[in-house]
Write a protein that holds these residues in place. Structure first.
Motif, PDB file in Angstrom:
ATOM      1  N   GLU A  44       0.831  -1.206   0.000  1.00 38.04           N
ATOM      2  CA  GLU A  44       0.000   0.000   0.000  1.00 38.04           C
ATOM      3  C   GLU A  44       0.868   1.259   0.000  1.00 38.04           C
ATOM      4  OE1 GLU A  44      -3.446   0.592   0.015  1.00 38.04           O
ATOM      5  OE2 GLU A  44      -3.506  -1.481  -0.674  1.00 38.04           O
ATOM      6  N   ARG A  47       2.269   2.197  -3.333  1.00 36.92           N
ATOM      7  CA  ARG A  47       1.305   2.760  -4.271  1.00 36.92           C
ATOM      8  C   ARG A  47       1.099   4.262  -4.069  1.00 36.92           C
ATOM      9  NH1 ARG A  47      -2.922  -0.772  -6.303  1.00 36.92           N
ATOM     10  NH2 ARG A  47      -2.297  -2.944  -6.090  1.00 36.92           N
ATOM     11  N   HIS A 277       6.835   0.531  -7.799  1.00 31.50           N
ATOM     12  CA  HIS A 277       5.502  -0.025  -7.999  1.00 31.50           C
ATOM     13  C   HIS A 277       4.863   0.558  -9.264  1.00 31.50           C
ATOM     14  CE1 HIS A 277       1.466  -1.433  -7.075  1.00 31.50           C
ATOM     15  NE2 HIS A 277       1.941  -2.060  -6.000  1.00 31.50           N
ATOM     16  N   MET A 279       1.743   1.089  -9.958  1.00 33.58           N
ATOM     17  CA  MET A 279       0.675   2.032  -9.682  1.00 33.58           C
ATOM     18  C   MET A 279       1.196   3.392  -9.214  1.00 33.58           C
ATOM     19  SD  MET A 279      -1.989   0.515 -10.605  1.00 33.58           S
ATOM     20  CE  MET A 279      -3.187   1.729 -10.035  1.00 33.58           C
ATOM     21  N   ALA A 280       2.451   3.434  -8.743  1.00 36.36           N
ATOM     22  CA  ALA A 280       3.032   4.706  -8.297  1.00 36.36           C
ATOM     23  C   ALA A 280       3.837   5.392  -9.391  1.00 36.36           C
ATOM     24  CB  ALA A 280       3.923   4.471  -7.072  1.00 36.36           C
TER      25      ALA A 280
END
Length: 454
Positions: A44, A47, A277, A279-280
């Motif tokens: 988490e 992200r 990541h 998504m990041a």
């Protein structure tokens, strides 16, 4: 705050860490962090942007923060460290396992690495510097130097006491190397064997005297794949004189294989591997990693344009040939990509070696012929329906030849790249597809000229 208000502040099951942090709900964030394991928290945090990740990380207690930090990728660790105060920075880096610390520092900017090394205790600095001194990609960069080694002349009871005394400073005690007075590896004994044996039994009677091992300068990827083949939890690492210098642990081996596979997948798809990541990663960051490969493939695709231009006269005499160009180059490109992917994978896991080149050529050529014959049956039916039997025959014959050629090229190029010390993944699917497109058109138009007499 009342009990009712506190319950109200707790996050719902569907809320992510980013959701509760962005809404500035401290109680909800603390509850979320307390109810999730370190690897989930790390995912988490990876992200989130730098600010959100820093807020969430600072809310972790000291022990959990270390566990989460070691689960993060180096690029995410650097982001966290850059937002920390000096004291917290030093404490966190000092508490890391030496191999995890070295993994983070080898990818860190020089300023961050210098600051981290300067804040370490002399013992931790020596271990970290030793790991960083090994070649890039070698086992020495990934092993843990904190190992409980046993002399062979101990009894089981004495060995267990040694493990109890020294085990707290070691990353693992499940595999215990047995060494002589010069710390040369003489074998290994598993903790399970010690626990289940009589206290008076000599360790020398339980030792596996010919264990799998690697040298510190060997490839980390090869060592990790060796562990998978031998089903070892830990692999002894020795120097050039067979002295024990560390262990490659199972968790680090998994990370090595994951990183190697991620790099291969990126290269096979015509992209450079990125850090951190997905998504990041920003839109322009991802585009930058892909743009160069697309440009190179675009330039390579000019071969296809040149071939079409060269056979313009053939197309003018039988314009219907143009209808089947996408079908043929698509079939050839896919057949080549399948062969290249299979060969890259076989090379990676050791099923194919450089000396198997001729065997691979013969095998893939036959596979291509079988596939081409299967596709030719469908191609002839499609061609006869749209343009008549003569063009259909051209399409069928071309499919057989193209598939055999494409599979041969796809299976051969990774092996040739390996011999030239080029990463086989670099010359796999996209490059093979582009090459087969151009040569496939030559095969198609040449076959048309021979069959149709034009």
């Amino acid at each position: 705050m009342s009990q009712t208000e506190l319950i109200h502040e707790r996050p719902t099951l569907s809320e992510s860490l980013q959701d509760v942090v962005e809404r500035h709900r401290v109680d909800a964030t603390l509850h979320w962090l307390d109810t999730h394991p370190p690897h989930v928290i790390a995912d988490e945090i990876a992200r989130m942007d730098a600010v959100g990740a820093g807020v969430a990380f600072r809310l972790l207690d000291k022990d959990l923060a270390l566990a989460v930090f070691e689960e993060l990728e180096p690029v995410d660790q650097q982001q966290i460290l850059q937002g920390m105060r000096d004291q917290s920075f030093r404490e966190l880096v000092e508490a890391m396992a030496p191999d995890d610390r070295a993994r983070m520092l080898r990818e860190a900017p020089a300023k961050v690495a210098k600051k981290a090394l300067a804040g370490l205790s002399p013992r931790e600095r020596r271990m970290t510097a030793a790991l960083l001194g090994y070649p890039e990609g070698s086992v020495g960069r990934y092993m843990t130097p904190e190992v409980v080694a046993l002399p062979g002349n101990l009894t089981v009871a004495e060995a267990l006491r040694t493990v109890q005394l020294k085990g707290t400073g070691a990353e693992t005690v499940y595999t215990l190397p047995v060494v002589d007075a010069g710390r040369r590896l003489r074998g290994i004994v598993e903790l399970r064997e010690l626990v289940l044996s009589s206290p008076e039994t000599m360790v020398a009677d339980l030792v596996v005297t010919e264990p799998a091992f690697v040298r510190a300068t060997d490839s980390a990827e090869k060592a990790a794949r060796l562990m998978r083949e031998t089903n070892d939890l830990n692999l002894p690492v020795v120097d050039s004189e067979d002295r024990l210098v560390g262990l490659l642990t199972f968790d680090d081996a998994v990370e090595v294989i994951e990183a190697a596979d991620s790099e291969d997948v990126a290269k096979q798809s015509g992209s450079a591997p990125w850090e951190g990541h997905y998504m990041a990663a920003g839109v322009f960051q991802l585009a930058r990693y892909r743009a160069l490969w697309l440009l190179l493939l675009l330039l390579a695709a000019t071969l296809t344009v040149s071939v079409t231009d060269y056979f313009e006269g053939t197309l003018a005499q039988a314009a219907q040939l143009a209808l089947f160009i996408p079908l043929l180059i698509g079939a050839g490109g896919n057949a080549g990509a399948q062969a290249a992917t299979a060969c890259v994978r076989a090379l990676a896991v050791g099923e194919v070696r450089g000396g198997d080149l001729l065997k691979v050529i013969w095998r893939e050529c036959r596979v291509g012929l079988v596939l081409g014959a299967m596709l030719a049956g469908a191609g002839v039916v499609i061609g006869a329906f749209f343009v008549g039997p003569r063009i259909a025959v051209v399409v069928g014959v071309t499919l057989i030849i193209i598939c055999a050629w494409a599979a041969t090229i796809g299976g051969t190029m990774p092996l040739l790249a390996k011999r030239l010390r080029i990463d086989p993944a670099v010359v796999s699917a996209p490059m093979v597809t582009t090459l087969v497109d151009a040569t496939g058109l030559i095969i198609y138009f040449t076959t048309a000229k021979l069959v149709l007499g034009i």
